[in-house]
Scaffold this motif. Structure first.
Motif, PDB file in Angstrom:
ATOM      1  N   CYS F 337       0.839  -1.204   0.000  1.00 25.60           N
ATOM      2  CA  CYS F 337       0.000   0.000   0.000  1.00 25.60           C
ATOM      3  C   CYS F 337       0.875   1.257   0.000  1.00 25.60           C
ATOM      4  O   CYS F 337       1.851   1.351   0.746  1.00 25.60           O
ATOM      5  N   ILE F 338       0.537   2.204  -0.857  1.00 19.46           N
ATOM      6  CA  ILE F 338       1.334   3.439  -0.935  1.00 19.46           C
ATOM      7  C   ILE F 338       0.570   4.656  -0.404  1.00 19.46           C
ATOM      8  O   ILE F 338       0.852   5.796  -0.778  1.00 19.46           O
ATOM      9  N   CYS F 339      -0.396   4.375   0.456  1.00 20.85           N
ATOM     10  CA  CYS F 339      -1.158   5.447   1.105  1.00 20.85           C
ATOM     11  C   CYS F 339      -0.270   6.598   1.567  1.00 20.85           C
ATOM     12  O   CYS F 339      -0.603   7.774   1.411  1.00 20.85           O
ATOM     13  N   ILE F 342       0.814   8.752  -1.137  1.00 22.13           N
ATOM     14  CA  ILE F 342      -0.323   9.522  -1.652  1.00 22.13           C
ATOM     15  C   ILE F 342      -0.598  10.705  -0.729  1.00 22.13           C
ATOM     16  O   ILE F 342      -0.774  11.835  -1.175  1.00 22.13           O
ATOM     17  N   CYS F 352      -0.775   3.137  -7.481  1.00 21.18           N
ATOM     18  CA  CYS F 352      -0.726   1.932  -6.642  1.00 21.18           C
ATOM     19  C   CYS F 352      -1.177   0.729  -7.462  1.00 21.18           C
ATOM     20  O   CYS F 352      -2.247   0.755  -8.068  1.00 21.18           O
ATOM     21  N   LEU F 354      -2.367  -1.942  -6.536  1.00 21.09           N
ATOM     22  CA  LEU F 354      -3.543  -2.620  -5.982  1.00 21.09           C
ATOM     23  C   LEU F 354      -4.835  -1.861  -6.245  1.00 21.09           C
ATOM     24  O   LEU F 354      -5.922  -2.389  -6.105  1.00 21.09           O
ATOM     25  N   PHE F 355      -4.711  -0.613  -6.625  1.00 24.61           N
ATOM     26  CA  PHE F 355      -5.863   0.279  -6.743  1.00 24.61           C
ATOM     27  C   PHE F 355      -6.937  -0.296  -7.677  1.00 24.61           C
ATOM     28  O   PHE F 355      -6.671  -0.563  -8.850  1.00 24.61           O
ATOM     29  N   CYS F 359      -7.452  -3.883  -4.046  1.00 25.12           N
ATOM     30  CA  CYS F 359      -7.924  -2.902  -3.059  1.00 25.12           C
ATOM     31  C   CYS F 359      -9.136  -2.152  -3.593  1.00 25.12           C
ATOM     32  O   CYS F 359      -9.030  -1.415  -4.582  1.00 25.12           O
ATOM     33  N   GLY F 366      -5.558  -0.566   2.193  1.00 24.29           N
ATOM     34  CA  GLY F 366      -5.041   0.525   3.010  1.00 24.29           C
ATOM     35  C   GLY F 366      -6.158   1.428   3.519  1.00 24.29           C
ATOM     36  O   GLY F 366      -7.295   1.371   3.050  1.00 24.29           O
ATOM     37  N   MET F 369      -8.453   3.686   1.339  1.00 29.72           N
ATOM     38  CA  MET F 369      -9.566   3.131   0.580  1.00 29.72           C
ATOM     39  C   MET F 369     -10.794   2.938   1.453  1.00 29.72           C
ATOM     40  O   MET F 369     -11.852   2.562   0.987  1.00 29.72           O
ATOM     41  N   CYS F 376      -7.968   7.311  -2.082  1.00 25.72           N
ATOM     42  CA  CYS F 376      -8.185   6.142  -2.932  1.00 25.72           C
ATOM     43  C   CYS F 376      -9.672   5.835  -3.065  1.00 25.72           C
ATOM     44  O   CYS F 376     -10.173   5.571  -4.149  1.00 25.72           O
TER      45      CYS F 376
HETATM   46  S1  SF4 Z   1      -5.308   1.701  -3.455  1.00 28.89           S
HETATM   47 FE1  SF4 Z   1      -5.406   0.671  -1.483  1.00 28.89          FE
HETATM   48  S2  SF4 Z   1      -3.414  -0.259  -1.238  1.00 28.89           S
HETATM   49 FE2  SF4 Z   1      -3.212   1.256  -2.847  1.00 28.89          FE
HETATM   50  S3  SF4 Z   1      -2.561   3.123  -1.805  1.00 28.89           S
HETATM   51 FE3  SF4 Z   1      -4.763   3.196  -1.880  1.00 28.89          FE
HETATM   52  S4  SF4 Z   1      -5.429   2.288   0.041  1.00 28.89           S
HETATM   53 FE4  SF4 Z   1      -3.288   1.723  -0.226  1.00 28.89          FE
END
Ligand code: SF4
Ligand code: SF4
Ligand SMILES: [Mg+2]
Ligand SMILES: [Mg+2]
Ligand SMILES: [Mg+2]
Ligand SMILES: [Mg+2]
Ligand SMILES: [Mg+2]
Ligand SMILES: [Mg+2]
Ligand SMILES: [Mg+2]
Ligand SMILES: [Mg+2]
Ligand SMILES: [Mg+2]
Ligand SMILES: [Mg+2]
Lengths: 388, 114, 346, 346, 114, 388
Positions: F337-339, F342, F352, F354-355, F359, F366, F369, F376
């Motif tokens: 997670c790169i919260c 961000i 990210c 996972l976005f 996620c 994270g 989200m 996110c």
């Molecule tokens: S999409 Fe999810 S995992 Fe990626 S930065 Fe946002 S909260 Fe974290």
């Protein structure tokens, strides 16, 4: 008998698992017919017909109703059920105690039949519906195991006659866990037979005594009853042929004016009974006076835990306060219930105006409609005394 | 709850045994059975406790009791022949429903006139 | 705990859900009192049959529903998924709609329910569907909060097409009463599992779809099959009483003709339960005109699901609305159970 | 509390029940994975439409189901009974089956539920049935133990006959998108009632059967009505996205054309909720060929349930599978909600 | 949760008031609003607390701010005429969807060519 | 506005209930277009494009995404969200404390957004799924009322920046019942703005400061930030026109190199702020050092209850032991997670991997989200930065 064998051979009365020559038919139709003929024949010679024969066991009534045995009896024989249903005679204040405990957060375990028995204000089933933890168990041992599994107080609401009290006693003596205790509503039947025999409206000519109780206590215990009331007592088993054979014997004694005890259930009952069971029973319980619902206040007919078992006596362990439950007054319907008369042998369920109408097994009014050993319930489930 | 159910002891483990009740097995306690019980013995079970051992000899005694009762009356229809017939029948119990012959037999058995 | 005041309100009880008289009363007094029946229904809500029959074009459409709340959801011999499909397929089949056009599936599951269990249930629904050749055509899935539902419930509704409708109300005197299989296994297996009564016998539910079996019956018996019924919640006794009551006949049954396995009678004796009052799923009761009785029985016994089929009695023009049981020793009425041994059996 | 070990099992969550992507995934991976679709279905389970369409004789039969678990069961403007009937009637109607042949009703109620409440619910089902001219033809009632169910759930399944089937997948570019009523009232009213957020405004659900309204639409629009959909659990946004995805078109919506009452937007602002993502019941989305748009709108507005109908946008041959919202200030995608503000809304 | 929502005070009862938020009423606490508040005043509500009274004069100030910003640049398209037009429109907001004329108008509005 | 009026007039930005002349359109499309043109024009003259403008408020991001404002900005302006989501910066150990309390049988009340925020092992929602009593409330006052209604301990898990901490303080000062206490995860935003402005990878040219926070603290508080970091700060409101106007001002200052604070939200914000709210805030809370999830350990940025309110401080009242919850290790996904990046303005959600895949709001990885104020989540719900 293989599990998939689609016949009723097992349950029609043979002893299970044996080889051919000890598979005995205690439900054999032709023997039943022969015994019925015999009864009809004796019936013609009875001195003061109709003869009223009282049995005092729900299992007797079950068999009688299930196999339609009354349809085999002549008009000169009246077969009635006395106070033979331990559920039915459990007093409201006893149920109130169980309900109060359940509502106080104790786990109450009991026999399935007890759930719908009404206390003053509500039944255990009502309490359960409202969130109390009430469990059905097969017997005392299962309640002990429940206590072993649970991390809280388990009270076994123990009902039944001496046959059932003996297992309760055994459970107590087998060192149950600390969180296990007994709320005893056990009853002892011989004093009730005395009382009923003496009731003014009850005209009993003989007792078909319950084989199960006699297994424990022995049939010797009925000698006093014979002496005191001048009645023959025959101990009978529960298969249709057992009952019919017991009736043959009993009617013969009535016909012949013999005031005697006879054992028509010799494969299970002896004169002295089951010594070990009897010892444990009286070691754990003592007989005290008490009220039987609908019948009377009966001396020495309630079984109470002796002081040395106070650690497992719910009445000692808890401060049971059912007073809040007692405020509700009995419903109009309950006042019309004639359970007491039925158990005293002076009325049939069909004499009750509520029978099958306001009072059904689904919505029972009196205790006789609750239990599978209650006369009203049995008559209702098996269609009563049909004109067939 | 008053029910007494006969069963055959399968296995014993201290105060507990497994008994067979018409093919269905369940644990029973032996605390109060009062007699020495072995595998193969019959007991009467009440609320999970064996309350009585049922000796085979006494089972026969019951049978004799029934016979005595009927024999006692010479006018009774139950003759030795009938007894024998009954005993012969008991080997093939209640399997009638499975063995119907043809249509007419069935209807006849059911008392249906076509 | 409720206080005394609120105790005075009339409340629903478990008995209202057992499928017998209390259920019928609740339904007719409360749940359907204000409902208008479909004008053109051949069998409608008020008939309390296993399903409704509606004309659609030149076809007779059978429609039925059941919500399955069985506890435990996994039991020896089956699970709630198999039960849900079988229950509705069989309701259609006993109305004559042995060809299932479509099932609907309404699953409600508690939050936190293990997904693996849900998968097993779904698999077993799918398997039962294949067995019954019954496609699920429409579904719905809801999740209730943890603690708001005890596990899972599944409603299935079904639609099928019947050539010949077999309501539970068309018995005539002399019709032979047939059961297609041994009775009581389903209810006893559930009771044993649910109450944790550790019978060491293999008590197994025989829950199954029997539309194929009943298709074979209808192929042989045709219009001579006058009535079919599903002896579910209230058992054989409940179903027979209902048929007698609605058909305005009596029914005579011979105890020893009723097929029951040794295990079921054994467990019944042990628990003080009457196999006639115990739930089934996967057994049907048929009323058949006398001349067709033997061919129908033969067809049943030729089918793997009908090996134990038996003629157990007949309809009679006496004791209207009641069932008379010949116990071999004496006669008595066979009564519908007024409460159920195990409430959540289907 | 579960221990860590059992935490590792995958479990069902409330999100699985919200009707969006999580529900579709669960259903397709788990609940229908092993199911075979009906061979001859015109619209089947795999289509995830509001209902299935099956040929029966020369008729097209529409079949659908929904279980209603709404909490609270009584809410301003309606109750679970009205919702249960409306939900299924509307699912049929948006498939084109505005004539309801029969509903089934599967009621599951908790022991100790007040009978009077059950009666009110039944009355309101009956009333909605009369309103929709929809008979309940088959029913089932179950009772679960106290604590085993939070009150009551009702499954309704329905069968209807469609002349012209209106799936949610038949939009073409240029089709005009019409909503039949203001949106969001149902979801917002429930949210307010359920969370005990005492808005003193009269936030009332507008739950209603709209088969009569859609019958009027189809009478005027006929085959030019290319698609209809019920924007229930996932709101307008969810329904439009689903239509765009299945029809392989884009949809363009103009914010200011979407009819929303002041109360709904007010409550939405206060709670930070987007009315487009809020559940409806009693509103339909239509796709209509351009030439029929005005007559259909006129027919809608002539009907008491369609007074607020509005054309909100059109299908486009761009942004396939997505919904583009012109906010008046900038443009953005209108996304399907991936979780629901209120889980037990229907 | 960061949301600030403007509302109009309807009724005051000690530290609590009922405010109208676009037609929807809800209780708000006045503990920290910091100014004397009367019925008819506007407040900004945050998580159930009025955190600010919004004087009407300052609402106008915002409007002026916008105008200043735009006026500051003589090249801007926003003339006084446009401003007036905007203000006129604000009386009948967004009712367009309800008032379509005939078919052609609708299709034209939606950009559909038939 | 009548309840049945099916228009969006109310919510498109007018102040409710007023008569005609104070119904002002803060969402007017044509004014928006004019402001956007203005921004484009300033954008052409920026000294060092692109200019990075950071706002620090979820409500700003909501408006920006909901109205598609980024589609109006020229390439020379980059508008990013900083650590403006109080939910997102709530640290896992803080969530663990709330979960531990809930699992210990305490009723935990909190804002809806907090339910799905994962702690080390689980979220409050998980705990609720497993039977814990976790309630969603609209605000502190509702939690107080819950405590008044319930017969047990109620802990309000209090999150949010100073704007939200002020109501919590007010609730504490209004004499709540004894069974009410606070588990504070409140945060104070100015120190975080300091930290983010100094991060090596973060190149912020100006702050669009959050109007809500400034309502309480006053815009005077930003003078120090201007001084320390040589940045313009403009306080902006939340309507689309407020934001666009704030951006016009901020970009003008950037263009002109003016290091100054300007208030573009005068209808709500003053230099001194809300004196009463500020007093209660600092009377009840003190600022202490603490970890912001994904960002950094920040001095004086956590708001802790002062000792005199220990009676209502959950950390004092209970022996909170979340150690059992800490054993689980963070999932693989969570490590990706790169919260933090961000929130530091150095990455967009679309950076990210996972976005929108692993996620999603339904199954957030994270904290960004989880909350409706998380970048996110907002990008996901409103479709991010579409190419339209
Ligand atoms: S999409 Fe999810 S995992 Fe990626 S930065 Fe946002 S909260 Fe974290
Ligand atoms: S029928 Fe009911 S009311 Fe009447 S005597 Fe029996 S139990 Fe009592
Ligand atoms: Mg059905
Ligand atoms: Mg059925
Ligand atoms: Mg659905
Ligand atoms: Mg039928
Ligand atoms: Mg079978
Ligand atoms: Mg549906
Ligand atoms: Mg729908
Ligand atoms: Mg049913
Ligand atoms: Mg459709
Ligand atoms: Mg509406």
């Amino acid at each position: 008998m293989s599990e998939g064998d689609p016949t009723r051979a097992g349950p029609t009365g043979s002893i299970p698992g044996g080889d051919g020559d000890d598979e005995l038919q205690f439900r054999d139709p032709e023997k039943a017919e022969a015994l019925a003929d015999k009864i009809a024949e004796i019936g013609d010679d009875l001195p003061d017909p109709p003869a009223t024969v009282m049995h005092v066991c729900g299992s007797h009534e079950q068999s009688i109703a299930k196999f339609g045995l009354r349809s085999l009896l002549p008009d000169s024989v009246r077969l009635v059920m006395g106070p033979g249903c331990p559920v039915c005679v459990t007093n409201m204040p006893e149920v109130d105690e169980a309900v109060a405990l359940a509502e106080d957060g104790v786990t109450v375990a009991t026999y399935g039949d007890m759930l719908k028995v009404s206390g003053t204000a509500k039944s255990l089933d009502d309490a359960r519906s409202e969130g109390a933890d009430v469990r059905v168990v097969y017997g005392a041992q299962d309640a002990v195991e429940l206590a072993e599994d649970l991390d809280r107080e388990v009270v076994f609401f123990a009902t039944g006659f001496e046959t059932t009290a003996a297992p309760t006693a055994a459970a107590i003596k087998a060192d149950p866990p600390e969180n296990f205790s007994i709320l005893s509503a056990h009853k002892y039947i011989p004093p009730a037979m005395d009382i009923v025999a003496e009731m003014p409206d009850t005209e009993i000519d003989g007792y078909l005594a319950a084989g199960n109780a006699a297994i424990i206590t022995g049939h010797g215990i009925f000698d006093d009853i014979v002496d005191r009331h001048g009645l023959p007592v025959v101990v009978g088993g529960f298969e249709p042929l057992d009952i019919l054979a017991g009736l043959v014997k009993l009617l013969e004694h009535i016909r012949d004016g013999e005031e005697t005890v006879e054992n028509a259930y010799p494969r299970c009952v002896t004169e002295a009974g089951n010594r070990v069971a009897k010892e444990q029973l009286w070691d754990v319980f003592e007989a005290v006076d008490g009220e039987w619902r609908g019948i009377a206040h009966i001396p020495d007919a309630n079984l109470e835990l002796r002081e040395e078992y106070a650690a497992h006596d719910a009445r000692e362990r808890f401060d049971i306060d059912p007073s809040a439950l007692r405020e509700a007054s009995a419903s109009q319907h309950l006042q019309e219930c004639i359970c007491g008369d039925i158990m005293a042998g002076t009325a049939d369920p069909t004499d009750c105006p509520l029978f099958g109408e306001e009072c059904t097994p689904a919505e029972p009014v009196g205790a006789c409609m609750v239990s599978s050993e209650g006369t009203c319930k049995i008559w209702q489930e098996y269609g009563g005394r049909p004109e067939l | 709850m008053c029910l007494g159910v006969p069963g055959e002891i399968q296995e014993i483990d201290g105060h507990e045994a497994v008994a067979d009740f018409w093919g269905v097995e369940r644990r029973v306690r032996l605390d109060i059975v009062g007699d020495a019980v072995e595998e193969g013995d019959y007991i009467l079970n009440h609320v999970g406790y064996a309350i009585r051992k049922i000796p085979e000899s006494e089972v026969e005694q019951t049978m004799e009791l029934f016979e005595t009762m009927l024999d006692a009356d010479p006018e009774d229809m139950l003759t030795d022949d009938v007894m024998e017939e009954l005993e012969a029948n008991s080997g093939a119990p209640a399997a009638g429903a499975q063995e119907e012959g043809d249509d007419d037999d069935l209807l006849e058995e059911l008392g249906i006139d076509v | 705990m409720n206080d005394t005041a609120s105790d005075e309100e009339e409340r629903i009880t478990l008995t209202h859900g057992t499928g017998g008289q209390a259920t019928r009363d609740l339904v007719s007094e409360t749940l359907t009192a204000g409902f208008e029946d479909a004008g053109d229904a051949l069998v409608g809500l008020a008939d309390f049959d296993d399903g409704a029959v509606l004309p659609v074009g030149d076809k007779k459409l059978v429609v039925t529903t059941d919500t399955h709340v069985v506890q435990p959801p996994f039991f020896p011999g089956g699970d709630i998924g198999r039960l849900a499909v079988s229950g509705t397929v069989n309701d259609l089949a006993v109305m004559g709609a042995t060809e299932v056009r479509g099932l609907t599936s309404g699953v409600v599951v508690e939050a936190n329910y293990p997904r693996e269990k849900l998968e097993r249930i779904a698999d077993s629904m799918a398997e039962a569907c294949r067995e019954a050749d019954a496609p699920v055509v429409s579904g719905d899935t809801k999740v209730m909060g943890n603690g708001e539902l005890d596990g899972i419930t599944i409603n299935t509704a079904g639609v099928g097409v019947a050539e010949h409708v077999t309501p539970d109300s068309d018995l005539s005197p002399q019709d032979v009463i047939i059961v297609t299989d041994t009775i009581g296994e389903h209810g006893i297996a559930l009771l044993a599992e649910r109450e944790g009564i550790d019978f060491e016998a293999d008590l197994e539910s025989d829950v199954q779809p029997v539309n194929d079996l009943l298709a074979a019956v209808l192929e042989v018996g045709g219009e001579a099959v006058t009535a079919m019924k599903d002896p579910t919640r209230t058992g054989l006794a409940g179903a027979l009483n209902e048929m007698a009551r609605k058909s305005e006949v009596g029914i005579e049954v011979t105890d020893e003709r009723v097929p029951v396995t040794g295990d079921v009678t054994g467990a019944g004796e042990l628990l003080g339960l009457d196999p006639y009052q115990i739930a089934n799923e996967g057994v049907a009761i048929l009323g058949v005109e006398p001349t067709a009785a033997e061919p129908v029985l033969a067809a049943l016994r030729d089918h793997p699901k009908g090996e134990n089929a038996a003629a157990i009695g007949k309809a009679i023009d006496d004791h209207h609305g009641r069932v008379v049981l010949d116990t071999g020793i004496g006669n008595r009425y066979m009564r519908e159970p007024s409460k159920e041994a195990v409430p959540r059996i289907c």
